[in-house]
Design a protein around this motif. Structure first.
Motif: not given
Length: 117
Positions: A98-117
């Motif tokens: 569960d912690e791994a999935e939460q960290l992965l979701d946070e990292a993907l959210t940050q990446l999408r924000e930087r790319r402007g999606q």
């Protein structure tokens, strides 16, 4: 044919008179015996003035490679070697799924924000 003597033949330069026994100061030392699990003994020498707590309790026996201790009746056991772990195995020990999935979701959210999606 006469054989001539050469007084310095076979000696080192500066070695002193032939037969000299004292080649420096020899410090007092003590012999400590160590035994491994197979009953092999090895002796190590330490300075006589060395405190007992500075003399190691166990060493690696030079012939067998096993740990050797100072007590002949109870030699140290061979420690179990832990198998090699990958970086991912260490991460999985620290994190739940569960912690791994939460960290992965946070990292993907940050990446999408930087790319402007």
């Amino acid at each position: 044919m006469a054989t001539g003597g050469n007084a310095i033949r076979g000696t080192r330069v500066g070695s002193g008179p032939m037969g000299e026994q004292d080649h420096g100061y020899h410090a007092d030392r003590i012999a400590v015996s160590y035994w491994d699990g197979l009953g092999n003994e090895t002796v190590r020498y330490f300075a006589a003035g060395l405190p007992d707590e500075e003399i190691p309790e166990t060493i690696d026996h030079p012939q067998s490679g096993l740990p050797a201790g100072r007590d002949k009746a109870n030699p140290p056991e061979l420690s179990k070697n832990e198998p090699y772990k990958t970086h991912l195995a260490y991460v999985k020990e620290r994190r739940t799924d569960d912690e791994a999935e939460q960290l992965l979701d946070e990292a993907l959210t940050q990446l999408r924000e930087r790319r402007g999606q």
